[in-house]
Design a protein around this motif. Structure first.
Motif, PDB file in Angstrom:
ATOM      1  N   SER A 143       0.853  -1.191   0.000  1.00  0.00           N
ATOM      2  CA  SER A 143       0.000   0.000   0.000  1.00  0.00           C
ATOM      3  C   SER A 143       0.885   1.235   0.000  1.00  0.00           C
ATOM      4  O   SER A 143       2.014   1.213   0.515  1.00  0.00           O
ATOM      5  CB  SER A 143      -0.925   0.030   1.224  1.00  0.00           C
ATOM      6  N   SER A 144       0.403   2.317  -0.591  1.00  0.00           N
ATOM      7  CA  SER A 144       1.152   3.569  -0.576  1.00  0.00           C
ATOM      8  C   SER A 144       1.345   4.072   0.844  1.00  0.00           C
ATOM      9  O   SER A 144       2.386   4.645   1.192  1.00  0.00           O
ATOM     10  CB  SER A 144       0.426   4.623  -1.417  1.00  0.00           C
ATOM     11  N   THR A 145       0.345   3.821   1.692  1.00  0.00           N
ATOM     12  CA  THR A 145       0.422   4.234   3.092  1.00  0.00           C
ATOM     13  C   THR A 145       1.558   3.512   3.814  1.00  0.00           C
ATOM     14  O   THR A 145       2.347   4.129   4.535  1.00  0.00           O
ATOM     15  CB  THR A 145      -0.923   3.958   3.786  1.00  0.00           C
ATOM     16  N   GLY A 146       1.649   2.202   3.610  1.00  0.00           N
ATOM     17  CA  GLY A 146       2.731   1.435   4.222  1.00  0.00           C
ATOM     18  C   GLY A 146       4.090   1.853   3.688  1.00  0.00           C
ATOM     19  O   GLY A 146       5.076   1.929   4.430  1.00  0.00           O
ATOM     20  N   ARG A 147       4.149   2.121   2.392  1.00  0.00           N
ATOM     21  CA  ARG A 147       5.400   2.543   1.773  1.00  0.00           C
ATOM     22  C   ARG A 147       5.867   3.877   2.361  1.00  0.00           C
ATOM     23  O   ARG A 147       7.061   4.063   2.639  1.00  0.00           O
ATOM     24  CB  ARG A 147       5.203   2.669   0.269  1.00  0.00           C
ATOM     25  N   ALA A 148       4.949   4.812   2.577  1.00  0.00           N
ATOM     26  CA  ALA A 148       5.307   6.095   3.174  1.00  0.00           C
ATOM     27  C   ALA A 148       5.826   5.899   4.598  1.00  0.00           C
ATOM     28  O   ALA A 148       6.797   6.541   5.008  1.00  0.00           O
ATOM     29  CB  ALA A 148       4.106   7.031   3.164  1.00  0.00           C
ATOM     30  N   TYR A 149       5.172   5.032   5.358  1.00  0.00           N
ATOM     31  CA  TYR A 149       5.631   4.760   6.727  1.00  0.00           C
ATOM     32  C   TYR A 149       7.035   4.176   6.711  1.00  0.00           C
ATOM     33  O   TYR A 149       7.913   4.585   7.488  1.00  0.00           O
ATOM     34  CB  TYR A 149       4.671   3.797   7.421  1.00  0.00           C
ATOM     35  N   LEU A 150       7.269   3.233   5.807  1.00  0.00           N
ATOM     36  CA  LEU A 150       8.570   2.581   5.714  1.00  0.00           C
ATOM     37  C   LEU A 150       9.672   3.591   5.406  1.00  0.00           C
ATOM     38  O   LEU A 150      10.815   3.433   5.844  1.00  0.00           O
ATOM     39  CB  LEU A 150       8.513   1.507   4.627  1.00  0.00           C
ATOM     40  N   SER A 151       9.333   4.643   4.680  1.00  0.00           N
ATOM     41  CA  SER A 151      10.335   5.655   4.315  1.00  0.00           C
ATOM     42  C   SER A 151      10.730   6.535   5.488  1.00  0.00           C
ATOM     43  O   SER A 151      11.751   7.229   5.419  1.00  0.00           O
ATOM     44  CB  SER A 151       9.796   6.545   3.186  1.00  0.00           C
ATOM     45  N   ALA A 152       9.940   6.533   6.553  1.00  0.00           N
ATOM     46  CA  ALA A 152      10.132   7.509   7.627  1.00  0.00           C
ATOM     47  C   ALA A 152      10.604   6.912   8.947  1.00  0.00           C
ATOM     48  O   ALA A 152      10.870   7.658   9.896  1.00  0.00           O
ATOM     49  CB  ALA A 152       8.820   8.266   7.870  1.00  0.00           C
ATOM     50  N   VAL A 153      10.706   5.585   9.038  1.00  0.00           N
ATOM     51  CA  VAL A 153      11.072   4.972  10.313  1.00  0.00           C
ATOM     52  C   VAL A 153      12.557   5.146  10.605  1.00  0.00           C
ATOM     53  O   VAL A 153      13.385   5.265   9.697  1.00  0.00           O
ATOM     54  CB  VAL A 153      10.725   3.465  10.323  1.00  0.00           C
ATOM     55  N   THR A 154      12.891   5.173  11.880  1.00  0.00           N
ATOM     56  CA  THR A 154      14.286   5.159  12.297  1.00  0.00           C
ATOM     57  C   THR A 154      14.834   3.742  12.141  1.00  0.00           C
ATOM     58  O   THR A 154      14.084   2.784  11.901  1.00  0.00           O
ATOM     59  CB  THR A 154      14.411   5.585  13.762  1.00  0.00           C
ATOM     60  N   ASP A 155      16.139   3.583  12.317  1.00  0.00           N
ATOM     61  CA  ASP A 155      16.734   2.253  12.211  1.00  0.00           C
ATOM     62  C   ASP A 155      16.158   1.310  13.268  1.00  0.00           C
ATOM     63  O   ASP A 155      15.901   0.130  12.993  1.00  0.00           O
ATOM     64  CB  ASP A 155      18.262   2.334  12.378  1.00  0.00           C
ATOM     65  N   ASP A 159      14.015  -2.085  12.486  1.00  0.00           N
ATOM     66  CA  ASP A 159      14.358  -3.413  13.003  1.00  0.00           C
ATOM     67  C   ASP A 159      13.153  -4.068  13.678  1.00  0.00           C
ATOM     68  O   ASP A 159      12.910  -5.275  13.528  1.00  0.00           O
ATOM     69  CB  ASP A 159      15.522  -3.319  13.991  1.00  0.00           C
ATOM     70  N   GLN A 160      12.394  -3.282  14.429  1.00  0.00           N
ATOM     71  CA  GLN A 160      11.197  -3.811  15.081  1.00  0.00           C
ATOM     72  C   GLN A 160      10.154  -4.234  14.057  1.00  0.00           C
ATOM     73  O   GLN A 160       9.528  -5.290  14.174  1.00  0.00           O
ATOM     74  CB  GLN A 160      10.619  -2.755  16.036  1.00  0.00           C
ATOM     75  N   LEU A 161       9.975  -3.402  13.034  1.00  0.00           N
ATOM     76  CA  LEU A 161       9.011  -3.725  11.980  1.00  0.00           C
ATOM     77  C   LEU A 161       9.445  -4.961  11.213  1.00  0.00           C
ATOM     78  O   LEU A 161       8.622  -5.833  10.906  1.00  0.00           O
ATOM     79  CB  LEU A 161       8.880  -2.530  11.033  1.00  0.00           C
ATOM     80  N   ALA A 162      10.737  -5.063  10.907  1.00  0.00           N
ATOM     81  CA  ALA A 162      11.248  -6.222  10.178  1.00  0.00           C
ATOM     82  C   ALA A 162      10.999  -7.505  10.954  1.00  0.00           C
ATOM     83  O   ALA A 162      10.631  -8.539  10.373  1.00  0.00           O
ATOM     84  CB  ALA A 162      12.739  -6.047   9.895  1.00  0.00           C
ATOM     85  N   ALA A 163      11.169  -7.445  12.274  1.00  0.00           N
ATOM     86  CA  ALA A 163      10.931  -8.626  13.104  1.00  0.00           C
ATOM     87  C   ALA A 163       9.469  -9.052  13.037  1.00  0.00           C
ATOM     88  O   ALA A 163       9.156 -10.240  12.943  1.00  0.00           O
ATOM     89  CB  ALA A 163      11.346  -8.343  14.546  1.00  0.00           C
ATOM     90  N   ILE A 164       8.557  -8.079  13.081  1.00  0.00           N
ATOM     91  CA  ILE A 164       7.122  -8.386  13.010  1.00  0.00           C
ATOM     92  C   ILE A 164       6.763  -8.996  11.660  1.00  0.00           C
ATOM     93  O   ILE A 164       6.103 -10.036  11.564  1.00  0.00           O
ATOM     94  CB  ILE A 164       6.282  -7.122  13.252  1.00  0.00           C
ATOM     95  N   LEU A 165       7.202  -8.351  10.576  1.00  0.00           N
ATOM     96  CA  LEU A 165       6.837  -8.807   9.243  1.00  0.00           C
ATOM     97  C   LEU A 165       7.456 -10.154   8.919  1.00  0.00           C
ATOM     98  O   LEU A 165       6.844 -10.993   8.244  1.00  0.00           O
ATOM     99  CB  LEU A 165       7.259  -7.768   8.205  1.00  0.00           C
ATOM    100  N   PRO A 220       6.207   7.668  13.328  1.00  0.00           N
ATOM    101  CA  PRO A 220       5.573   8.400  12.228  1.00  0.00           C
ATOM    102  C   PRO A 220       4.101   8.024  12.066  1.00  0.00           C
ATOM    103  O   PRO A 220       3.685   6.907  12.381  1.00  0.00           O
ATOM    104  CB  PRO A 220       6.370   7.952  10.992  1.00  0.00           C
ATOM    105  N   VAL A 221       3.338   8.968  11.564  1.00  0.00           N
ATOM    106  CA  VAL A 221       1.991   8.693  11.074  1.00  0.00           C
ATOM    107  C   VAL A 221       2.016   8.989   9.572  1.00  0.00           C
ATOM    108  O   VAL A 221       2.999   9.527   9.054  1.00  0.00           O
ATOM    109  CB  VAL A 221       0.922   9.550  11.782  1.00  0.00           C
ATOM    110  N   VAL A 222       0.969   8.619   8.880  1.00  0.00           N
ATOM    111  CA  VAL A 222       0.938   8.820   7.432  1.00  0.00           C
ATOM    112  C   VAL A 222      -0.376   9.463   7.028  1.00  0.00           C
ATOM    113  O   VAL A 222      -1.456   9.002   7.429  1.00  0.00           O
ATOM    114  CB  VAL A 222       1.111   7.478   6.685  1.00  0.00           C
ATOM    115  N   PHE A 223      -0.284  10.536   6.251  1.00  0.00           N
ATOM    116  CA  PHE A 223      -1.449  11.128   5.604  1.00  0.00           C
ATOM    117  C   PHE A 223      -1.555  10.542   4.200  1.00  0.00           C
ATOM    118  O   PHE A 223      -0.541  10.408   3.508  1.00  0.00           O
ATOM    119  CB  PHE A 223      -1.301  12.649   5.516  1.00  0.00           C
TER     120      PHE A 223
END
Length: 257
Positions: A143-155, A159-165, A220-223
């Protein structure tokens, strides 16, 4: 990812909160079995937790065998949380105008357990219902929303997101880093994220999204702006709507300084 093996982690509390999160705006009520299926919590445990949540006002049901619905305590908690995030109120007038001008759904999504949870929407005045409702969960990687979030996360957040996914089988850890770099390049290049139709989770939905990190929020949040392909063409999203959304979010960021 939360370390559930940490002795400070309260499993019972986590299960109670997962029950509250299981409810969706379109639900007409959930029974214990419904909740068990959505959360993965055994039904006997669900029964004890729903009883407790009812006693505290976070759930309600009209009679003995009626289905559960979110109660007044949950409503009060949600209103208090919403009021504490001033950026939502500050963004409201401009986002509503953008929805009216573009004829698209404008919304805010936050990360929730590997998906993007829709928490606020602005619909064009006098529009028919659009496909997304508050409480809807969008996939992170398609999703474009997920892609925007992925662009804004810290390292650390990455890492936390990668573990979940990875745990949920969404992607292998080594494939997520290139997706992150692609998302960063996309947002830095155009000001917004856009997933092409052939890679989008729904071939009928077109959207663009812009990340924003409010000072009162820990991540981050995403609009986003979205519509069906029949309503708005990709060229319009990329040439006018995406830049307009990016300018609106930049203005919000400037006012917060």
């Amino acid at each position: 990812m939360t370390d559930t093996s940490d002795r400070r982690f309260a499993t019972t509390l986590a299960r109670g909160l997962s029950i509250l999160r299981a409810f969706r705006p379109t639900d007409s009520g959930l029974g214990n079995q419904d909740i068990s299926e959505r959360t993965g919590i055994p039904r006997p445990t669900v029964s004890r937790l729903t009883f407790t949540l009812c006693a505290l006002g976070y759930l309600t049901h009209g009679r003995k065998h009626d289905k559960y619905r979110l109660g007044p305590a949950a409503l009060a908690l949600g209103n208090i949380a919403a009021a504490s995030f001033s950026f939502v109120e500050s963004a409201g007038p401009e986002m509503q105008k953008l929805a009216n001008d573009t004829g698209t759904l404008i919304g805010i999504a936050i990360h929730d357990s590997g998906r993007m949870l829709l928490t606020k929407t602005w619909r064009p005045v006098d529009s028919a219902s659009i496909w997304l409702e508050v409480g809807y969960r969008l996939p992170m990687l398609t999703s474009s929303t997920g892609r925007a979030y992925l662009s804004a996360v810290t390292d650390t957040e990455f890492d936390q997101l990668a573990a979940i996914l990875t745990e949920e089988g969404e992607t292998a850890a080594h494939t997520l880093a290139p997706l992150r770099q692609e998302a960063i390049a996309d947002v830095q290049g155009s000001g917004f994220a856009h997933v092409p139709r052939d890679r989008h989770y729904s071939s009928n939905i077109n959207s663009v999204a812009v990340p924003y990190r409010p000072h009162e929020f820990g991540s981050p949040v995403v609009f986003f702006s979205g519509a069906t392909y029949d309503e708005v063409a990709t060229d319009d999203f990329r040439a006018t709507i995406g830049p307009a959304l990016a300018r609106a979010v930049a203005g919000l960021r400037d006012r917060a300084l």
